[in-house]
Design a protein around this motif. Structure first.
Motif, PDB file in Angstrom:
ATOM      1  N   PHE A  81     -11.058  10.857   6.150  1.00 27.03           N
ATOM      2  CA  PHE A  81     -10.606  10.639   7.525  1.00 27.03           C
ATOM      3  C   PHE A  81      -9.138  10.964   7.774  1.00 27.03           C
ATOM      4  O   PHE A  81      -8.780  11.461   8.831  1.00 27.03           O
ATOM      5  N   ILE A  82      -8.268  10.642   6.821  1.00 27.45           N
ATOM      6  CA  ILE A  82      -6.837  10.583   7.111  1.00 27.45           C
ATOM      7  C   ILE A  82      -6.100  11.843   6.671  1.00 27.45           C
ATOM      8  O   ILE A  82      -5.171  12.298   7.345  1.00 27.45           O
ATOM      9  N   ARG A 132      -6.563  -3.094   5.188  1.00 29.56           N
ATOM     10  CA  ARG A 132      -7.448  -4.249   5.027  1.00 29.56           C
ATOM     11  C   ARG A 132      -8.046  -4.265   3.621  1.00 29.56           C
ATOM     12  O   ARG A 132      -8.135  -5.324   2.981  1.00 29.56           O
ATOM     13  N   TRP A 133      -8.450  -3.094   3.140  1.00 26.46           N
ATOM     14  CA  TRP A 133      -8.982  -3.009   1.779  1.00 26.46           C
ATOM     15  C   TRP A 133      -7.925  -3.416   0.762  1.00 26.46           C
ATOM     16  O   TRP A 133      -8.224  -4.138  -0.187  1.00 26.46           O
ATOM     17  N   LEU A 144       0.831  -1.204   0.000  1.00 25.54           N
ATOM     18  CA  LEU A 144       0.000   0.000   0.000  1.00 25.54           C
ATOM     19  C   LEU A 144       0.865   1.253   0.000  1.00 25.54           C
ATOM     20  O   LEU A 144       0.544   2.238  -0.671  1.00 25.54           O
ATOM     21  N   GLU A 145       1.954   1.226   0.734  1.00 30.72           N
ATOM     22  CA  GLU A 145       2.863   2.383   0.758  1.00 30.72           C
ATOM     23  C   GLU A 145       3.392   2.678  -0.640  1.00 30.72           C
ATOM     24  O   GLU A 145       3.431   3.828  -1.087  1.00 30.72           O
ATOM     25  N   GLY A 146       3.810   1.624  -1.343  1.00 30.15           N
ATOM     26  CA  GLY A 146       4.297   1.810  -2.704  1.00 30.15           C
ATOM     27  C   GLY A 146       3.207   2.309  -3.638  1.00 30.15           C
ATOM     28  O   GLY A 146       3.458   3.135  -4.520  1.00 30.15           O
ATOM     29  N   ARG A 163      -6.458   4.076   8.824  1.00 33.74           N
ATOM     30  CA  ARG A 163      -5.233   3.590   8.169  1.00 33.74           C
ATOM     31  C   ARG A 163      -5.221   2.063   8.158  1.00 33.74           C
ATOM     32  O   ARG A 163      -4.843   1.435   7.159  1.00 33.74           O
ATOM     33  N   LYS A 164      -5.649   1.473   9.272  1.00 36.38           N
ATOM     34  CA  LYS A 164      -5.753   0.007   9.331  1.00 36.38           C
ATOM     35  C   LYS A 164      -6.828  -0.488   8.374  1.00 36.38           C
ATOM     36  O   LYS A 164      -6.683  -1.538   7.734  1.00 36.38           O
TER      37      LYS A 164
END
Length: 363
Positions: A318-319, A351-352, A165-167, A346-347
């Motif tokens: 949200f983030i 999960r998505w 996800l970070e990438g 973020r969690k």
């Protein structure tokens, strides 16, 4: 010398047709058939073998005169083939034995470019042309057992199509103002390689492409040729899997919209508004304000934007900094509770992301 075909080449990683070309008539030196064409770049005067491949665009047989060591040093198949002596039955042009490949000439040329000039790798990051440029070298490297070259190309593709996800977030940040690669091109490439790559490697390349397809306007892509996706490259199974995965994502978002994030008793201890009645409420803390935010912002946005791009929706709602400022300024949710909610989301985003590949594999 006996005919050299796939039955006489042992130890190959897959079933390939790799033959010394047999002709009814032995061609004399410098003699080409009418359908033969020489490659302008790869016709080396000191080359000692000729690779023949089909040019589908012109229906000609495209010829490359090369140095056999450039292939045999990386491929056991070519090494064994080139170790065999030339017989009177083998086709010879310019004193060089001809090796007939079943591959597309354009792919062979890209393949030779990488072999002769290793600096051609890596390609420019996030370049929309990359998949087309690496398809030939990657397919042939996998086909002819050139594992080191195959792995180098896969490593480069993995940078453009990350499994984390970070990438993916870094990729999205870049593409905010730049052209995107076509995910269908990557899926199509994987289709051609799925028998020759470990499943683990395939699984690392798929998530980003699958999510790009999830965001695609399929009506435009299927019927209007829009959306920046060449859906005609996808086989029926992959189209079905993408559509089913997309529908699962949309149903998951609808369920998410009915769920309201809760703040635990321990988390409430850090609430700045604890013990202070929130707007329009006699209860202390931010709980009622969160409920209002959920009804007025989260549910409408989830059912509008979140259905097609849940990862962006969670950031925007949200983030992200703007979302957290809006929660504080417009809904009087304290900074501490905003951070608690952001951490939970973020969690949720992770999960998505983790569900993308599993949804596709289940389809």
């Amino acid at each position: 010398m006996e005919r050299c075909d796939k039955d006489s080449i042992e130890g190959g990683p897959l079933d390939v047709t790799l033959t010394r070309s047999l002709q009814q008539c032995h061609l004399a030196s410098d003699e080409l058939s009418k359908r033969d064409e020489r490659d302008d770049e790869f016709w080396m005067p000191d080359g000692t073998v000729i690779i023949a491949a089909e040019n589908h665009a012109t229906s000609a047989r495209h010829l490359f005169r090369i140095h056999p060591s450039i292939l045999s040093r990386q491929s056991p198949l070519f090494k064994q083939l080139f170790s065999l002596p030339v017989s009177e039955e083998d086709e010879v042009i310019d004193g060089c034995a001809v090796v007939q490949l079943t591959d597309e000439a354009m792919h062979v040329k890209k393949f030779l470019e990488v072999l002769y000039d290793p600096s051609a790798l890596p390609f420019e990051r996030y370049d929309p042309q990359t998949i087309q440029d690496v398809s030939g070298p990657l397919i042939l490297a996998a086909k002819y057992g050139m594992d080191k070259l195959r792995d180098r190309i896969i490593q480069h593709l993995s940078r453009d199509w990350p499994s984390t996800l970070e990438g993916f977030d870094q990729r999205e940040a870049y593409h905010a103002g730049n052209p995107r690669s076509d995910p269908a091109e990557l899926i199509h490439l994987i289709q051609n390689l799925e028998d020759h790559l470990p499943q683990e490697t395939i699984n690392k390349l798929l998530p980003a492409a699958l999510y790009e397809l999830l965001k695609t306007s399929w009506n435009d892509a299927l019927y209007n040729g829009g959306g920046g996706v060449k859906v005609d490259l996808l086989d029926a199974d992959n189209v079905r899997a993408c559509l089913v995965g997309r529908e699962r994502t949309r149903e998951r978002m609808k369920s998410f919209a009915l769920y309201r994030v809760t703040i635990s008793a321990q988390e409430k201890e850090r609430c700045i508004h604890r013990g202070v009645p929130s707007t329009g409420s006699t209860r202390g803390g931010c709980e009622e304000s969160v409920a209002v935010y959920w009804m007025e912002v989260v549910i409408p946005n989830a059912l509008r934007d979140g259905l097609d791009d849940p990862l962006k929706f969670l950031v925007d709602t949200f983030i992200g900094q703007n979302a957290m400022l809006a929660m504080q300024a417009d809904f009087e949710i304290c900074a501490s509770c905003c951070e608690v909610i952001a951490a939970k989301m973020r969690k949720e985003r992770q999960r998505w992301w983790d569900c993308i590949l599993s949804d596709h594999m289940r389809s």
